[in-house]
Design a protein around this motif. Structure first.
Motif, PDB file in Angstrom:
ATOM      1  N   ASN A 171     -42.562  64.741 -35.016  1.00 43.90           N
ATOM      2  CA  ASN A 171     -42.124  64.214 -36.372  1.00 43.90           C
ATOM      3  C   ASN A 171     -41.281  64.935 -37.222  1.00 43.90           C
TER       4      ASN A 171
ATOM      5  N   ASN B  73     -44.645  63.917 -42.513  1.00 41.26           N
ATOM      6  CA  ASN B  73     -46.087  63.915 -41.989  1.00 41.26           C
ATOM      7  C   ASN B  73     -47.131  64.205 -43.482  1.00 41.26           C
TER       8      ASN B  73
ATOM      9  N   ILE C 187     -46.971  58.383 -41.564  1.00 39.52           N
ATOM     10  CA  ILE C 187     -45.668  59.098 -41.287  1.00 39.52           C
ATOM     11  C   ILE C 187     -44.413  58.401 -41.928  1.00 39.52           C
TER      12      ILE C 187
ATOM     13  N   LEU D 248     -47.061  65.563 -34.627  1.00 38.71           N
ATOM     14  CA  LEU D 248     -46.898  66.233 -35.910  1.00 38.71           C
ATOM     15  C   LEU D 248     -45.555  67.017 -35.599  1.00 38.71           C
TER      16      LEU D 248
END
Length: 505
Positions: free
Chosen positions: A262, A269, A228, A259
């Protein structure tokens, strides 16, 4: 103040062992001193949480110092620590066991180690955060946040390609280099930026250096590794992931949720080394719409790297054919000292091999991340590239969508500048079909001048790939494309099945 904890570790022990201790008076320093055999250090993570619920230390013992210090200053706080006041009250001391190493190292045996917590210690701590603290102790979130990191600090005001590495390790996790030594390597490799991606850990600051350090983390589980980039706080679920590192049912949902979160927070990602040996990506049900990049070249000096990396390039082509806009990046995944070599390798594993170049108008962390999201990126080993992509008078970058102009030509020029004398092969790749193209050679620089005619509005993508005469990877330029196509296969597993069908045919 002094507390002692003795741990007995075997293959049947819990992944998480929690104790507590009390800070009853004002103190300037808090020491966590671990007495453990060096060969078992890789499997142990130590986390300290203060009475306000804030993580104040997170460290994989690995090859780093075994005496950890928390203080008010980043210059004296150990790497992985959160500098700030040593608040009074009950603290938690948590040990996490990394089962991947447990099975490898124990072989059915048991070992013991001890941890001592005190406000005094006669051991010297030298592996500290450094002069630049990315954090400022605050309680509004109760966790480590990068509230002191300057995402827009200009390191270089030139518009150009910037060279860096998106996958690196230091003694904060299982790397063998200190941060300062890693920065010496980075300078020797002429890197402009460096992304530290430790296993389930984040850096909380950095030494002063002319190399731009961009915060990152490698989410590490038994079923795959995920980088990340651009995080501004430690992930909410990181301790749950550390505790359930080999629980596939729990992790499948947790990773998907991570995911999605994020992506909503505009983090990047990136799936790491998706086909590499035991570390290949096994999460079949993850939603590819939340993936920004795929690590197509991971540590090319590693034993299994060539086959795994070539499969990653084949896979990303398949993703593009299905309509996914996932861009390729590289990562050295460097763990070793400069004089070490993997079996059969003629070069060391070092930051900047491979190099990932990102085009920016100025070198800042935010500019690097924005350009990665747009795919203005190429990856090389020992090459520098200069691209010029035009349709009429309009110039495009790798990763860009071309505005369709029927009966117009895409004029694709590229200059390839190798660091040493080599012979190369250059391929144009259109919708996954590779064609060897001619190039010119002048004073050890290679030139290609390719013209593609836009005949219709059908979805089409085009990229360049460079190999040596023995078909070893040298360069990958992310695609340009025109037309539109919505993916009809959304999960990683669906695309993996497509790849297996192609391999069967």
């Amino acid at each position: 103040m002094k507390y002692e904890y003795i741990y007995t570790i075997n293959e049947n022990c819990d992944n998480k062992i929690e104790n507590s201790f009390c800070v009853k008076k004002d103190i300037d320093n808090l020491y966590i001193d671990i007495d453990i055999e060096e060969k078992f250090s890789l499997m142990i993570y130590v986390v300290a949480i203060d009475s306000n619920g804030v993580i104040r230390m997170q460290k994989q013992l690995g090859y780093g110092e075994k005496t950890l210090l928390i203080s008010s200053s980043s210059n004296t706080t150990s790497i992985g620590g959160y500098a700030g006041p040593i608040v009074k009250g009950e603290w938690k001391l948590i040990v996490y066991i990394f089962k991947e190493y447990l099975v490898q190292l124990l072989d059915g045996k048991t070992f013991n180690f001890s941890i001592y917590v005190s406000d005094k210690c006669d051991k010297k701590v030298s592996q500290t955060i450094g002069e630049e603290s990315w954090t400022n102790y605050k309680l509004e979130k109760g966790k480590i946040t990068y509230n002191n990191y300057n995402w827009n600090k200009v390191i270089n005001d030139k518009e150009r390609w910037y060279k860096g590495d998106f996958h690196t390790h230091t003694v904060l996790s299982d790397g063998k280099e200190t941060v300062k030594d890693a920065m010496k390597k980075a300078r020797n490799m002429k890197l402009d930026f460096y992304v530290p991606t430790e296993h389930n850990l984040i850096h909380t600051g950095w030494p002063k250096t002319e190399v731009l350090a961009i915060p990152g983390i490698e989410i590490t589980t038994s079923y795959g590794h995920l980088n990340i980039f651009g995080i501004n706080e430690i992930p909410n679920s990181i301790l749950d992931i550390a505790e359930n590192v080999d629980n596939n049912e729990f992790l499948e949902k947790e990773i998907n949720d991570l995911l999605e979160n994020n992506y909503k927070n505009n983090y990047i990602n990136s799936i790491n080394h998706p086909f590499l040996s035991v570390w290949r990506w096994k999460y079949r049900n993850i939603d590819l719409r939340y993936i920004n990049t795929l690590e197509i070249i991971n540590d090319p000096t590693y034993m299994d790297a060539k086959v795994a990396n070539d499969m990653a390039i084949k896979f990303i082509d398949l993703l593009w054919n299905n309509g996914h806009k996932i861009y390729g990046v590289g990562g050295s995944d460097s763990h070793n000292l400069i004089d070490e070599r993997y079996d059969g390798a003629d070069k060391p594993s070092i930051p900047g091999d491979p190099s990932t170049y990102v085009f920016c108008n100025k070198l800042t962390a935010n500019n690097i991340l924005d350009s990665v999201r747009s795919g203005n990126v190429y990856v090389t080993r020992g090459l520098k590239l200069e691209t010029e992509i035009k349709v009429g008078s309009k110039t495009y970058m790798p990763g860009d969508r071309i505005n369709i102009c029927l009966n117009k030509e895409i004029h694709y020029k590229c200059k390839i500048i190798p660091e040493e004398n080599i012979n190369i092969k250059i391929y144009i790749v259109i919708n996954g079909e590779k064609t060897l193209i001619n190039h010119k050679l002048k004073e050890n620089e290679f030139f290609i001048d390719y013209i593609h005619e836009i005949e219709n509005e059908e979805y089409t993508w085009i990229r360049l790939e460079i190999r040596d005469e023995e078909d070893n990877f040298l360069g990958y330029i992310n695609p340009i494309y025109y037309g539109r196509k919505e993916p009809n296969k959304i999960t990683y597993g669906e695309m993996l099945d497509e790849m297996e069908k192609l391999n069967e045919n």
